[in-house]
Design a protein around this motif. Structure first.
Motif, PDB file in Angstrom:
ATOM      1  N   ALA A   2     -59.040  16.984 -38.988  1.00  6.64           N
ATOM      2  CA  ALA A   2     -60.547  17.281 -38.674  1.00  6.64           C
ATOM      3  C   ALA A   2     -60.535  18.561 -38.088  1.00  6.64           C
ATOM      4  CB  ALA A   2     -61.226  16.284 -37.562  1.00  6.64           C
ATOM      5  N   THR A   3     -61.619  19.467 -38.321  1.00  2.65           N
ATOM      6  CA  THR A   3     -61.694  20.970 -37.780  1.00  2.65           C
ATOM      7  C   THR A   3     -63.141  20.898 -36.998  1.00  2.65           C
ATOM      8  OG1 THR A   3     -60.491  21.570 -39.514  1.00  2.65           O
ATOM      9  CG2 THR A   3     -61.867  23.216 -38.264  1.00  2.65           C
ATOM     10  N   ASP A   4     -62.964  21.329 -35.798  1.00  8.26           N
ATOM     11  CA  ASP A   4     -64.239  21.460 -35.031  1.00  8.26           C
ATOM     12  C   ASP A   4     -64.701  22.924 -35.129  1.00  8.26           C
ATOM     13  OD1 ASP A   4     -66.225  21.502 -33.167  1.00  8.26           O
ATOM     14  OD2 ASP A   4     -65.129  21.555 -31.490  1.00  8.26           O
ATOM     15  N   TYR A   5     -65.753  22.926 -35.934  1.00  8.44           N
ATOM     16  CA  TYR A   5     -66.530  24.295 -36.517  1.00  8.44           C
ATOM     17  C   TYR A   5     -66.912  25.182 -35.206  1.00  8.44           C
ATOM     18  CZ  TYR A   5     -64.688  23.608 -41.034  1.00  8.44           C
ATOM     19  OH  TYR A   5     -64.188  23.480 -42.323  1.00  8.44           O
ATOM     20  N   ASP A   6     -67.495  24.123 -34.233  1.00 10.51           N
ATOM     21  CA  ASP A   6     -68.286  24.630 -33.259  1.00 10.51           C
ATOM     22  C   ASP A   6     -67.252  25.164 -31.959  1.00 10.51           C
ATOM     23  OD1 ASP A   6     -70.608  24.019 -34.396  1.00 10.51           O
ATOM     24  OD2 ASP A   6     -70.503  22.154 -33.612  1.00 10.51           O
ATOM     25  N   ALA A   7     -66.257  25.155 -32.270  1.00 14.02           N
ATOM     26  CA  ALA A   7     -65.144  25.479 -31.214  1.00 14.02           C
ATOM     27  C   ALA A   7     -65.390  26.986 -31.179  1.00 14.02           C
ATOM     28  CB  ALA A   7     -63.848  24.955 -31.267  1.00 14.02           C
ATOM     29  N   PRO A   8     -65.018  27.774 -29.935  1.00 17.24           N
ATOM     30  CA  PRO A   8     -65.049  29.177 -30.016  1.00 17.24           C
ATOM     31  C   PRO A   8     -63.610  29.579 -30.738  1.00 17.24           C
ATOM     32  CG  PRO A   8     -64.701  28.170 -27.927  1.00 17.24           C
ATOM     33  CD  PRO A   8     -65.231  27.294 -28.633  1.00 17.24           C
ATOM     34  N   ARG A   9     -63.744  30.664 -31.488  1.00 19.44           N
ATOM     35  CA  ARG A   9     -62.696  31.168 -32.302  1.00 19.44           C
ATOM     36  C   ARG A   9     -61.557  31.879 -31.519  1.00 19.44           C
ATOM     37  NH1 ARG A   9     -65.251  32.667 -38.077  1.00 19.44           N
ATOM     38  NH2 ARG A   9     -66.301  30.402 -38.421  1.00 19.44           N
ATOM     39  N   LYS A  10     -61.965  32.779 -30.481  1.00 21.18           N
ATOM     40  CA  LYS A  10     -61.038  33.560 -29.737  1.00 21.18           C
ATOM     41  C   LYS A  10     -61.428  33.254 -28.241  1.00 21.18           C
ATOM     42  CE  LYS A  10     -60.487  37.596 -32.587  1.00 21.18           C
ATOM     43  NZ  LYS A  10     -60.524  39.084 -32.558  1.00 21.18           N
ATOM     44  N   THR A  11     -60.235  33.238 -27.465  1.00 29.86           N
ATOM     45  CA  THR A  11     -60.415  32.937 -25.954  1.00 29.86           C
ATOM     46  C   THR A  11     -60.657  34.488 -25.352  1.00 29.86           C
ATOM     47  OG1 THR A  11     -57.966  33.350 -25.868  1.00 29.86           O
ATOM     48  CG2 THR A  11     -58.528  30.921 -26.257  1.00 29.86           C
ATOM     49  N   ASP A  12     -60.769  34.665 -24.285  1.00 31.92           N
ATOM     50  CA  ASP A  12     -61.111  35.613 -23.357  1.00 31.92           C
ATOM     51  C   ASP A  12     -59.825  36.798 -23.247  1.00 31.92           C
ATOM     52  OD1 ASP A  12     -63.625  34.870 -22.747  1.00 31.92           O
ATOM     53  OD2 ASP A  12     -63.039  34.005 -20.796  1.00 31.92           O
TER      54      ASP A  12
END
Length: 95
Positions: A2-12
């Motif tokens: 499963a892929t969470d498409y709502d998760a942020p793509r980049k961290t700080d």
């Protein structure tokens, strides 16, 4: 998987600073462009000198079933004629 498409793509830590982004963008004024070359691009063929070559082109006179549109200046078949104005014929695309 499963892929969470709502998760942020980049961290700080992965985000680039504005200065780093500006350093990667090339300066628009750094390259000097010759206006003659930009208006008239030339194509050179490797190993061939075409300076002395004469090209023969056969130009046909206007045919009886053709007209030249006074708006776009293209030669079209009479089936493309929309209407006549006092300046000349107008094609369907320009009407």
């Amino acid at each position: 998987m499963a892929t969470d498409y709502d998760a942020p793509r980049k961290t700080d830590e992965e985000t680039d600073s504005i200065q780093a982004l500006q350093e990667r963008v090339p300066d628009k004024m750094s390259g000097v462009v010759d206006a003659d070359d930009a208006d008239n691009p030339g194509f050179e063929l490797a190993g061939q000198d075409l300076a002395d070559l004469d090209l023969d082109v056969v130009v046909l006179p206007p045919q009886a079933d053709e007209f030249t549109c006074v708006s776009c200046f293209l030669v079209k078949h009479r089936s493309q004629l929309d209407h006549q104005e006092k300046l000349g014929a107008i094609c369907r695309e320009c009407a």
